[in-house]
Design a protein around this motif. Structure first.
Motif, mmCIF file in Angstrom:
data_model
loop_
_atom_site.group_PDB
_atom_site.id
_atom_site.type_symbol
_atom_site.label_atom_id
_atom_site.label_comp_id
_atom_site.label_asym_id
_atom_site.label_seq_id
_atom_site.Cartn_x
_atom_site.Cartn_y
_atom_site.Cartn_z
ATOM 1 N N VAL A 1 7.216 8.644 0.442
ATOM 2 C CA VAL A 1 8.464 8.056 -0.045
ATOM 3 C C VAL A 1 8.751 8.516 -1.467
ATOM 4 C CG1 VAL A 1 9.621 5.893 -0.639
ATOM 5 C CG2 VAL A 1 8.291 6.049 1.470
ATOM 6 N N ILE A 2 7.736 8.483 -2.324
ATOM 7 C CA ILE A 2 7.917 8.887 -3.725
ATOM 8 C C ILE A 2 8.372 10.341 -3.806
ATOM 9 C CG2 ILE A 2 6.737 9.271 -5.922
ATOM 10 C CD1 ILE A 2 7.259 6.319 -5.272
ATOM 11 N N GLU A 3 7.821 11.204 -2.950
ATOM 12 C CA GLU A 3 8.164 12.625 -2.991
ATOM 13 C C GLU A 3 9.610 12.902 -2.596
ATOM 14 O OE1 GLU A 3 5.236 14.428 -0.545
ATOM 15 O OE2 GLU A 3 3.611 14.174 -2.008
ATOM 16 N N THR A 4 10.243 11.965 -1.920
ATOM 17 C CA THR A 4 11.650 12.160 -1.532
ATOM 18 C C THR A 4 12.606 11.686 -2.622
ATOM 19 O OG1 THR A 4 11.822 9.990 -0.442
ATOM 20 C CG2 THR A 4 11.050 11.848 0.902
ATOM 21 N N GLN A 5 12.057 11.293 -3.781
ATOM 22 C CA GLN A 5 12.878 10.761 -4.872
ATOM 23 C C GLN A 5 12.774 11.672 -6.095
ATOM 24 O OE1 GLN A 5 14.708 7.863 -4.358
ATOM 25 N NE2 GLN A 5 13.907 7.922 -2.259
ATOM 26 N N LEU B 1 0.688 -1.561 -5.996
ATOM 27 C CA LEU B 1 1.412 -1.102 -7.177
ATOM 28 C C LEU B 1 2.807 -0.611 -6.809
ATOM 29 C CD1 LEU B 1 -1.488 0.812 -8.957
ATOM 30 C CD2 LEU B 1 -0.321 -1.196 -9.869
ATOM 31 N N ALA B 2 2.909 0.131 -5.714
ATOM 32 C CA ALA B 2 4.203 0.672 -5.296
ATOM 33 C C ALA B 2 5.205 -0.443 -5.016
ATOM 34 C CB ALA B 2 4.031 1.553 -4.059
ATOM 35 N N THR B 3 4.760 -1.515 -4.377
ATOM 36 C CA THR B 3 5.681 -2.624 -4.078
ATOM 37 C C THR B 3 6.053 -3.400 -5.329
ATOM 38 O OG1 THR B 3 3.832 -4.106 -3.508
ATOM 39 C CG2 THR B 3 4.834 -2.840 -1.720
ATOM 40 N N TRP B 4 5.182 -3.389 -6.336
ATOM 41 C CA TRP B 4 5.531 -4.022 -7.611
ATOM 42 C C TRP B 4 6.512 -3.153 -8.395
ATOM 43 C CZ3 TRP B 4 -0.248 -5.300 -8.934
ATOM 44 C CH2 TRP B 4 -0.590 -6.543 -8.394
ATOM 45 N N LEU B 5 6.277 -1.859 -8.416
ATOM 46 C CA LEU B 5 7.078 -0.962 -9.253
ATOM 47 C C LEU B 5 8.420 -0.607 -8.621
ATOM 48 C CD1 LEU B 5 4.337 1.561 -10.499
ATOM 49 C CD2 LEU B 5 4.933 -0.698 -11.400
ATOM 50 N N HIS B 6 8.445 -0.492 -7.296
ATOM 51 C CA HIS B 6 9.658 -0.051 -6.596
ATOM 52 C C HIS B 6 9.902 -0.889 -5.341
ATOM 53 C CE1 HIS B 6 10.086 3.480 -9.178
ATOM 54 N NE2 HIS B 6 8.802 3.734 -8.990
ATOM 55 N N ASP C 1 12.496 -1.881 -4.047
ATOM 56 C CA ASP C 1 13.640 -1.391 -3.264
ATOM 57 C C ASP C 1 13.263 -0.223 -2.361
ATOM 58 O OD1 ASP C 1 13.141 -0.027 -5.686
ATOM 59 O OD2 ASP C 1 15.107 0.929 -5.631
ATOM 60 N N LEU C 2 12.273 0.569 -2.764
ATOM 61 C CA LEU C 2 11.851 1.717 -1.960
ATOM 62 C C LEU C 2 10.857 1.329 -0.863
ATOM 63 C CD1 LEU C 2 11.288 4.494 -4.674
ATOM 64 C CD2 LEU C 2 13.287 4.141 -3.203
ATOM 65 N N PHE C 3 10.227 0.179 -1.014
ATOM 66 C CA PHE C 3 9.166 -0.215 -0.078
ATOM 67 C C PHE C 3 9.391 -1.623 0.477
ATOM 68 C CE2 PHE C 3 7.357 2.868 -3.037
ATOM 69 C CZ PHE C 3 6.843 3.819 -2.152
ATOM 70 N N PRO C 4 10.568 -1.870 1.045
ATOM 71 C CA PRO C 4 10.847 -3.228 1.531
ATOM 72 C C PRO C 4 9.966 -3.649 2.708
ATOM 73 C CG PRO C 4 12.546 -1.712 2.276
ATOM 74 C CD PRO C 4 11.693 -0.953 1.297
ATOM 75 N N ASP C 5 9.459 -2.673 3.456
ATOM 76 C CA ASP C 5 8.667 -2.994 4.650
ATOM 77 C C ASP C 5 7.176 -2.740 4.463
ATOM 78 O OD1 ASP C 5 11.023 -3.628 6.081
ATOM 79 O OD2 ASP C 5 11.366 -1.492 6.470
ATOM 80 N N LEU C 6 6.775 -2.314 3.286
ATOM 81 C CA LEU C 6 5.358 -2.044 3.037
ATOM 82 C C LEU C 6 4.653 -3.344 2.668
ATOM 83 C CD1 LEU C 6 3.110 0.074 2.799
ATOM 84 C CD2 LEU C 6 3.787 0.418 0.405
ATOM 85 N N ASP C 7 3.616 -3.675 3.400
ATOM 86 C CA ASP C 7 2.905 -4.947 3.213
ATOM 87 C C ASP C 7 1.428 -4.654 2.931
ATOM 88 O OD1 ASP C 7 1.760 -7.437 3.282
ATOM 89 O OD2 ASP C 7 2.637 -8.032 5.203
ATOM 90 N N PRO C 8 1.046 -4.535 1.659
ATOM 91 C CA PRO C 8 -0.351 -4.228 1.344
ATOM 92 C C PRO C 8 -1.318 -5.304 1.825
ATOM 93 C CG PRO C 8 0.898 -4.761 -0.648
ATOM 94 C CD PRO C 8 1.886 -4.608 0.448
#
Length: 376
Positions: A191-195, A333-338, A340-347
């Motif tokens: 996901v990060i690489e597409t931004q 960290l990704a869900t804290w920082l972004h 909006d980019l990771f609405p479905d990511l559930d660590p």
């Protein structure tokens, strides 16, 4: 065919397999080639927290081949020790020994344990080189194999698991874990690489905040510093810390004014009784952890900082920095920082799946907290 003839035929079929079970040679994380007579049945762990990888490979009984280990798990991660001790009470009987860095390692004790191999973390190599332990142990028939989950986790974790899988005769299990590891990391990095124009928030990671009264231990170009970059952030301490670990002063935190603050924590009552550290980890009291996190943000180096003013302050389990589960920290960290980019990511779900698929103990929440409870 009579039963006797059938048993003879089965034995003959097995013989070629047994003949193939000869010496194994592994290349450790430093490039050293180490040969064993066969898969290791008796292992000394150079650090008690190495049980985190043994638990992945020897899930039914992660202590079955451990004949000795350093005495740090109970002190550094008592909540994890308690989890494993409840299910595997025999861990209390495993001989313990001191460390290489402090010069308390006892070679005679190691010889008495009759190990097939000793597994050390990469950071121990400087001390072993200085004291000549590799040669001394080699002379008494104890090879050392180095692995790394701490210095360069995202370069060395999969390789280290592969090495240990060879040592344990668990190559397939190591490959299964590595596939899971890489898939979970990719859920962030893809996901990060597409931004290409990603706005990376400035993140200050305080290493073991509250462990001492001084501020502030942190991470440079490595470990949690790399976690932050993979998760789409900018590591505030990187320009000021030339190596993986180091210290910056409180004035620099104020001057840099980070957008997000992450404090690594654990239960370190054995080292600093009643300290200000944040006791996150399996089964932690999240209310207490959040209360202590808020108290740390009242120190002079954090008052008025943007992250504190906006509630973008978090604590996360310190031990993610030194085991194969680091991908969970990257997801968190990704869900804290972004968000909006990771609405479905559930660590949380990822960590639960890790336990279900690979670990012999049940998942217990408590590995992280945030001052803004909406981001938990």
């Amino acid at each position: 065919m009579t039963p006797t003839r059938l048993l003879c035929a089965m034995a003959l079929a097995i013989l070629p397999t047994l003949a193939l079970a000869g010496p194994i040679t592994v290349t450790d994380i430093t490039g050293r080639e180490v040969t064993l007579d066969g898969p290791a049945d008796r292992v000394i762990l150079g650090e008690g927290r190495q049980i985190f990888f043994a638990a992945v490979l020897d899930g039914e009984d992660p202590f079955r081949r451990v004949v000795g280990w350093r005495d740090d798990l109970l002190q550094a991660a008592p909540e994890s020790y308690a989890q494993y001790a409840e299910k595997f009470p025999q861990i209390a009987d495993i001989p313990t020994f001191g460390g290489f860095k402090d010069g308390t390692f006892d070679i005679e004790q190691a010889v008495a344990l009759n190990p097939d191999v000793m597994i050390l973390n990469l950071e121990a190599k400087a001390a072993t080189d200085e004291a000549g332990y590799e040669d001394k142990l080699a002379k008494v028939g104890i090879p050392i194999v180095y692995v790394d989950f701490r210095e360069k986790p995202f370069e060395h974790t999969a390789q280290s698991m592969q090495i240990i899988g060879q040592l344990f005769g668990k190559e397939d299990r190591a490959a299964e874990f590595n596939a899971f590891y890489e898939k979970q990391i990719a859920r962030v990095t893809d996901v990060i690489e597409t931004q290409p124009d990603l706005d990376r928030p400035l993140v200050f990671v305080e290493r073991a905040g509250g462990y001492t009264e001084e501020c502030c231990m942190s991470f440079g170009d490595g470990n949690f510093g790399t976690f932050v970059e993979l998760a789409g952030g900018e590591n505030m301490a990187k320009p000021f810390i030339p190596g993986t670990f180091g210290t910056i002063n409180a004035e620099q935190v104020i001057a840099s004014d980070p957008d997000q603050i992450v404090v690594t924590g654990g239960n370190w009552d054995a080292y600093v009784p009643g300290g200000a550290w944040i006791g996150v980890g399996p089964g932690a009291d999240e209310f207490e952890a959040r209360t202590k996190l808020a108290a740390l943000m009242e120190r002079p180096g954090f008052t008025g900082v943007a992250a504190v003013e906006k509630g973008n302050v978090h604590a996360i389990w310190h031990q993610f920095y030194n085991n194969p589960y680091s991908f969970v920290a990257v997801q968190r960290l990704a869900t804290w920082l972004h968000p909006d980019l990771f609405p479905d990511l559930d660590p949380e779900a990822t960590l639960a799946e890790l336990h279900d698929r690979f670990l012999p103990v049940q998942y217990q929440p408590g590995y992280w907290v945030s001052l803004d409870t909406a981001t938990d």
